[in-house]
Design a protein around this motif. Structure first.
Motif, mmCIF file in Angstrom:
data_model
loop_
_atom_site.group_PDB
_atom_site.id
_atom_site.type_symbol
_atom_site.label_atom_id
_atom_site.label_comp_id
_atom_site.label_asym_id
_atom_site.label_seq_id
_atom_site.Cartn_x
_atom_site.Cartn_y
_atom_site.Cartn_z
ATOM 1 N N GLU A 11 0.834 -1.208 0.000
ATOM 2 C CA GLU A 11 0.000 0.000 0.000
ATOM 3 C C GLU A 11 0.868 1.256 0.000
ATOM 4 O OE1 GLU A 11 -2.538 -0.504 3.368
ATOM 5 O OE2 GLU A 11 -3.993 -1.714 2.256
ATOM 6 N N ARG A 12 1.944 1.226 0.769
ATOM 7 C CA ARG A 12 2.844 2.372 0.803
ATOM 8 C C ARG A 12 3.480 2.602 -0.566
ATOM 9 N NH1 ARG A 12 7.922 1.726 4.335
ATOM 10 N NH2 ARG A 12 8.601 0.746 2.438
ATOM 11 N N ASN A 13 3.895 1.525 -1.213
ATOM 12 C CA ASN A 13 4.501 1.655 -2.538
ATOM 13 C C ASN A 13 3.503 2.187 -3.566
ATOM 14 O OD1 ASN A 13 6.968 0.780 -1.630
ATOM 15 N ND2 ASN A 13 6.587 -1.360 -2.172
ATOM 16 N N VAL A 14 2.246 1.749 -3.461
ATOM 17 C CA VAL A 14 1.214 2.263 -4.370
ATOM 18 C C VAL A 14 1.004 3.746 -4.135
ATOM 19 C CG1 VAL A 14 -1.270 2.180 -4.885
ATOM 20 C CG2 VAL A 14 0.046 0.069 -4.748
ATOM 21 N N ALA A 15 0.987 4.161 -2.865
ATOM 22 C CA ALA A 15 0.817 5.583 -2.561
ATOM 23 C C ALA A 15 1.985 6.403 -3.097
ATOM 24 C CB ALA A 15 0.684 5.777 -1.052
ATOM 25 N N ILE A 16 3.186 5.874 -2.984
ATOM 26 C CA ILE A 16 4.361 6.578 -3.516
ATOM 27 C C ILE A 16 4.271 6.689 -5.029
ATOM 28 C CG2 ILE A 16 6.856 6.378 -3.846
ATOM 29 C CD1 ILE A 16 6.997 5.196 -1.006
ATOM 30 N N LEU A 17 3.835 5.619 -5.671
ATOM 31 C CA LEU A 17 3.671 5.648 -7.125
ATOM 32 C C LEU A 17 2.633 6.678 -7.544
ATOM 33 C CD1 LEU A 17 3.828 2.031 -8.500
ATOM 34 C CD2 LEU A 17 4.579 4.083 -9.677
ATOM 35 N N GLN A 18 1.527 6.734 -6.824
ATOM 36 C CA GLN A 18 0.494 7.711 -7.156
ATOM 37 C C GLN A 18 1.005 9.128 -6.955
ATOM 38 O OE1 GLN A 18 -2.761 6.499 -4.670
ATOM 39 N NE2 GLN A 18 -3.581 5.080 -6.195
ATOM 40 N N MET A 19 1.778 9.354 -5.904
ATOM 41 C CA MET A 19 2.312 10.691 -5.651
ATOM 42 C C MET A 19 3.323 11.086 -6.727
ATOM 43 S SD MET A 19 0.901 12.089 -3.049
ATOM 44 C CE MET A 19 2.005 13.361 -2.518
ATOM 45 N N SER A 20 4.052 10.118 -7.267
ATOM 46 C CA SER A 20 5.069 10.459 -8.256
ATOM 47 C C SER A 20 4.453 10.833 -9.603
ATOM 48 C CB SER A 20 6.051 9.302 -8.431
ATOM 49 O OG SER A 20 5.382 8.192 -8.991
ATOM 50 N N THR A 21 3.211 10.425 -9.836
ATOM 51 C CA THR A 21 2.565 10.746 -11.111
ATOM 52 C C THR A 21 1.645 11.954 -11.013
ATOM 53 O OG1 THR A 21 0.750 9.215 -10.638
ATOM 54 C CG2 THR A 21 2.647 8.342 -11.857
ATOM 55 N N LEU A 22 1.647 12.653 -9.894
ATOM 56 C CA LEU A 22 0.781 13.817 -9.728
ATOM 57 C C LEU A 22 1.333 15.028 -10.476
ATOM 58 C CD1 LEU A 22 -0.143 13.650 -5.947
ATOM 59 C CD2 LEU A 22 -1.532 12.964 -7.875
ATOM 60 N N SER A 23 0.426 15.895 -10.841
ATOM 61 C CA SER A 23 0.843 17.139 -11.489
ATOM 62 C C SER A 23 0.905 18.253 -10.451
ATOM 63 C CB SER A 23 -0.140 17.507 -12.599
ATOM 64 O OG SER A 23 -1.401 17.816 -12.032
ATOM 65 N N LEU A 24 1.310 19.433 -10.874
ATOM 66 C CA LEU A 24 1.426 20.573 -9.968
ATOM 67 C C LEU A 24 0.066 20.951 -9.404
ATOM 68 C CD1 LEU A 24 3.162 22.755 -8.706
ATOM 69 C CD2 LEU A 24 2.791 24.142 -10.747
ATOM 70 N N GLU A 25 -0.981 20.878 -10.212
ATOM 71 C CA GLU A 25 -2.325 21.211 -9.730
ATOM 72 C C GLU A 25 -2.769 20.249 -8.639
ATOM 73 O OE1 GLU A 25 -4.880 21.203 -13.101
ATOM 74 O OE2 GLU A 25 -3.851 22.864 -14.084
ATOM 75 N N ASP A 26 -2.430 18.989 -8.790
ATOM 76 C CA ASP A 26 -2.788 18.003 -7.770
ATOM 77 C C ASP A 26 -2.082 18.316 -6.456
ATOM 78 O OD1 ASP A 26 -4.377 16.641 -9.587
ATOM 79 O OD2 ASP A 26 -2.733 15.333 -10.229
ATOM 80 N N TYR A 27 -0.821 18.712 -6.524
ATOM 81 C CA TYR A 27 -0.098 19.095 -5.312
ATOM 82 C C TYR A 27 -0.735 20.311 -4.647
ATOM 83 C CZ TYR A 27 3.732 15.833 -6.083
ATOM 84 O OH TYR A 27 4.485 14.693 -6.233
ATOM 85 N N GLN A 28 -1.182 21.270 -5.457
ATOM 86 C CA GLN A 28 -1.828 22.457 -4.897
ATOM 87 C C GLN A 28 -3.148 22.090 -4.212
ATOM 88 O OE1 GLN A 28 -2.025 25.010 -8.318
ATOM 89 N NE2 GLN A 28 0.039 25.831 -8.009
ATOM 90 N N VAL A 29 -3.906 21.188 -4.811
ATOM 91 C CA VAL A 29 -5.162 20.747 -4.201
ATOM 92 C C VAL A 29 -4.882 20.041 -2.870
ATOM 93 C CG1 VAL A 29 -7.091 19.133 -4.471
ATOM 94 C CG2 VAL A 29 -6.435 20.608 -6.363
ATOM 95 N N ILE A 30 -3.865 19.199 -2.864
ATOM 96 C CA ILE A 30 -3.494 18.503 -1.629
ATOM 97 C C ILE A 30 -3.059 19.501 -0.571
ATOM 98 C CG2 ILE A 30 -1.782 16.942 -0.616
ATOM 99 C CD1 ILE A 30 -1.926 15.299 -3.174
ATOM 100 N N ASP A 31 -2.297 20.513 -0.972
ATOM 101 C CA ASP A 31 -1.845 21.535 -0.030
ATOM 102 C C ASP A 31 -3.026 22.306 0.558
ATOM 103 O OD1 ASP A 31 0.194 22.942 1.338
ATOM 104 O OD2 ASP A 31 -0.067 24.619 -0.084
#
Length: 113
Positions: free
Chosen positions: A39-59
Motif C-alpha cells: 500500500e505504501r509503494n502504491v501511494a508513492i507511485l500515485q504521488m510520483s505521477t501527480l501534477s502541480l495542480e494536484d499538489y496544490q489541491v493537496i496543499d
C-alpha cells in the motif's frame, strides 16, 4: 494408568495447538507487513505521477485539515477550562454552604441563651 495416558494426550494436544497458533500469528503479521508495504509503494507511485495542480489541491486540503485541527484543539481546551471552572465553583459553593450552616447554628445557639 489410563488417567495419566489421557492427561498426557490432552497436554500434547494443547501444546500442539498453541504452537500452531503462534506460527499462524507470525504468518499473519508477515502478511500484514507485506500488505502495508505494498500500500505504501502504491501511494508513492500515485504521488510520483501527480501534477502541480494536484499538489496544490493537496496543499489546500491539508491547510483546511490543519485549520479544523486548531479549532478542535481550541474547543477542547475551552471545554476543559469550563469544566475546571465548574469544579472550582462547586467547591466554593460547598464551602460557602458549610460556613452558612455554621453561622446559622452559632446564631441559633446565641438566641436560645
Amino acid at each position: 494408568m489410563l488417567y495419566r495416558l489421557v492427561l498426557s494426550v490432552f497436554l500434547v494436544f494443547c501444546l500442539s495447538t498453541s504452537i500452531a497458533a503462534t506460527s499462524a500469528s507470525k504468518e499473519q503479521q508477515k502478511l500484514a507487513q507485506t500488505v502495508f508495504e505494498l500500500e505504501r509503494n502504491v501511494a508513492i507511485l500515485q504521488m510520483s505521477t501527480l501534477s502541480l495542480e494536484d499538489y496544490q489541491v493537496i496543499d489546500e486540503k491539508m491547510a483546511q485539515v490543519l485549520s479544523l485541527e486548531y479549532r478542535v484543539n481550541f474547543l477542547g481546551n475551552l471545554t476543559f477550562l469550563l469544566c475546571m471552572a465548574l469544579v472550582v465553583f462547586f467547591f466554593q459553593l460547598r464551602k460557602q454552604n458549610k460556613r452558612l450552616l455554621a453561622l446559622e447554628k452559632s446564631k441559633g445557639n446565641t438566641d436560645e441563651s
